[in-house]
Enzyme design. Structure first.
Site, short mmCIF file in Angstrom:
data_model
loop_
_atom_site.label_atom_id
_atom_site.label_comp_id
_atom_site.label_asym_id
_atom_site.label_seq_id
_atom_site.Cartn_x
_atom_site.Cartn_y
_atom_site.Cartn_z
N LYS A 1 31.65 48.06 46.90
CA LYS A 1 30.85 47.20 46.61
C LYS A 1 31.34 45.70 47.07
CE LYS A 1 27.72 44.26 45.06
NZ LYS A 1 27.73 42.62 45.22
N CYS B 1 42.09 32.67 43.46
CA CYS B 1 42.44 32.95 42.11
C CYS B 1 43.74 32.41 41.70
CB CYS B 1 42.24 34.46 41.72
SG CYS B 1 43.36 35.26 42.99
N GLU C 1 38.15 27.35 35.39
CA GLU C 1 38.51 27.40 36.48
C GLU C 1 37.37 26.96 37.62
OE1 GLU C 1 40.10 31.02 39.29
OE2 GLU C 1 38.23 31.49 38.04
N GLU D 1 41.53 42.06 38.44
CA GLU D 1 42.24 40.69 38.84
C GLU D 1 41.35 39.57 38.63
OE1 GLU D 1 43.16 37.75 40.36
OE2 GLU D 1 43.15 38.70 42.52
#
Length: 494
Positions: A179, A288, A387, A254
């Site tokens: 997906k 990331c 973040e 992750e």
């Protein structure tokens, strides 16, 4: 004159292009021009059920009948097809996410090596004979594929991040339903077609596109999905982990990062400047592992900041297809708005804006943000703790090794870190004490299919890449074989 029809991307299920059960489609836009250039199928639970059923049939049938060496040969053929189609796939992905064309082409070409690596590893997962304390038995382990794997990936590097999961999963003998992000699905559908060309049995790899609540949740909750591999934000990762736990599914997650890039006063400052820029401003900070917290030892703080701002003074923003462009647009409008809101938060918190901080409505469709640096930042500020996932760097001073370790670890994330020093003892101390899954010394963002990647704390669970990753997709079974047919009577004491 009639308007030409937009390219339409269906689901890829059981080796064929399949229209969505709903009959609905979603637009896919170019982040640079802002124009809709294609449509993707808007999937739902019915499409997910169809894809998982195909994957389950393949897992129980033709895929499981292949030897590990045969699986490896198919993966090698796939890698060759990726190499042959790299430029075409990269162009489609770049059109979806707005990353620099040069960077995307390099990523897609390199991902072929992931499949070659796991092609070679497929028939090298070896079991163990176990010496036991029991007489008259022979014990050994065997590894068995978990089954259907759900792979859910974000918009920043869809093909690469999918390959990190898909290559070891296929080498292990699993099948997959992918997906991709609704913002970057086209390249994934094009990539899936290569599996048929490589000779994979139908149903081994399937792609269902659409929105997270309509496709992702149905995929995670499906009873025939044995494992979920996810890359994305911590909020979504926590939800997937909670849902998976209800049915004891395994996961590899992750997730996010707020990685410290730590520069000591004995570092080669010119090299460190380049490493800092690469760590945060590559891919417009949409990574990331971005080194979004720059920790500078006080003795070099002002001098390094001057070097850094000078280096960034003439950076070129523009069309990501132009090879001279150095910073491209933000990939999605929601992400653009999120980054701009964090810039305002930083100002309100009292951080000092050194460079950038502005959007650029004069470029493309206006989805550009200048590379931004904030100084006078405390580590307890939101801009230092949360973040941003954009071209925003915060600068935090520190005194010595212990202070750098304290600040570097004072965060909920633990994905990556870097240390810049010419002192070996200092480098070894920092790599030992920093709580992160990857620590670079005098470099940043180096990764390889041979080396494990993953995080501590809220940065995730499990590892991707490297030889051990294949075991994320395998069950370990212990077999006990009696070599003594005189089974003792359990009711007689000896």
């Amino acid at each position: 004159m009639s308007t030409p029809a937009l390219p339409r991307y269906e689901h890829y299920i059981d080796g064929a292009n399949v229209p969505p059960a709903s009959g609905q489609y979603l637009p896919t836009d170019d982040p640079y021009t802002g124009q809709t250039w294609g449509e993707i199928a808007r999937g739902n639970a019915d499409d997910v059920a169809l894809a998982v059923a195909a994957a389950q049939r393949a897992f129980e049938g033709p895929w499981s009948e292949l030897t590990p060496s045969e699986r490896g040969r198919l993966l090698w053929k796939l890698a060759d097809l990726v190499t042959a189609n790299a430029d075409r796939l990269a162009l489609i992905e770049q059109r979806d996410n707005g990353k620099l064309a040069t960077e995307v082409v390099a990523q897609v070409r390199y991902m072929a090596d992931y499949f070659r690596y796991y092609a070679g590893l497929a028939d090298k997962v070896q079991s163990d004979v176990i010496p036991t304390d029991k007489k008259g038995v022979f014990a050994y382990t065997r590894y068995e594929a978990k089954g259907v794997v759900a792979i859910i990936t974000p918009w920043n590097s869809p093909l690469t991040l999918t390959s990190w999961k898909l290559a070891p999963a296929l080498a292990a003998g699993c099948t997959a339903v992918i997906k991709p992000s609704e913002f970057t699905s086209a390249s994934m559908v094009e990539f899936a077609a290569l599996f048929d060309q490589a000779g994979f049995p139908k149903g081994v790899v399937n792609v269902v596109t659409g929105l997270g609540p309509e496709v992702g949740e149905a995929l995670v909750t499906h009873p025939d999905v044995a494992h979920i591999g996810f890359t994305g934000g911590s909020i979504a990762g926590r939800k997937i982990y909670e849902i998976a736990a209800r049915n004891f599914k395994t996961v590899t997650l992750e997730l996010g990062g707020k990685s410290p890039n730590i520069v000591f006063d004995d570092a080669d400052l010119d090299q460190a400047v380049k490493g800092v820029v690469s760590g945060i401003f590559a891919a417009s900070g949409q990574s990331c592992q971005a080194g979004s917290r720059l920790l500078l030892q006080r003795g070099i703080h002002d001098r390094f900041l001057q070097k850094l701002t000078a280096f960034m003074s003439d950076v070129k923003l523009g069309d990501p297809k132009d090879p001279t462009t150095q910073v491209g647009p933000i990939s999605t409008r929601p992400q653009f708005e999120k980054i701009m809101s964090y810039i305002e938060i930083a100002k309100q918190e009292g951080a000092r804006l050194v460079i950038g901080g502005r959007s650029r409505p004069d470029l493309g469709c206006g989805q550009f943000i200048e590379p931004t640096i904030f100084a006078d930042v405390r580590n307890d500020m939101r801009i230092a703790q949360e973040e941003v996932f954009g071209p925003v760097l915060v600068v935090i001073p520190f005194d010595d090794e212990q202070d750098a370790i304290r600040i570097g670890n004072d965060i909920n994330f633990g994905l990556a870190a870097a240390v810049w020093t010419q002192n070996l003892k200092r480098a070894m101390l920092m790599t030992e004490k920093i709580k992160a899954g990857t620590v670079w010394v005098n470099n940043y963002r180096a990764t390889s299919f041979t080396s494990p990647f993953g995080g501590y704390k809220e940065s995730g669970i499990g590892r991707e890449s490297g030889s051990e990753t294949i075991k994320e997709y395998l069950h370990t079974k212990c077999v006990w074989v009696s070599s003594d047919l005189d089974v003792p009577n359990p009711f007689i004491r000896r």
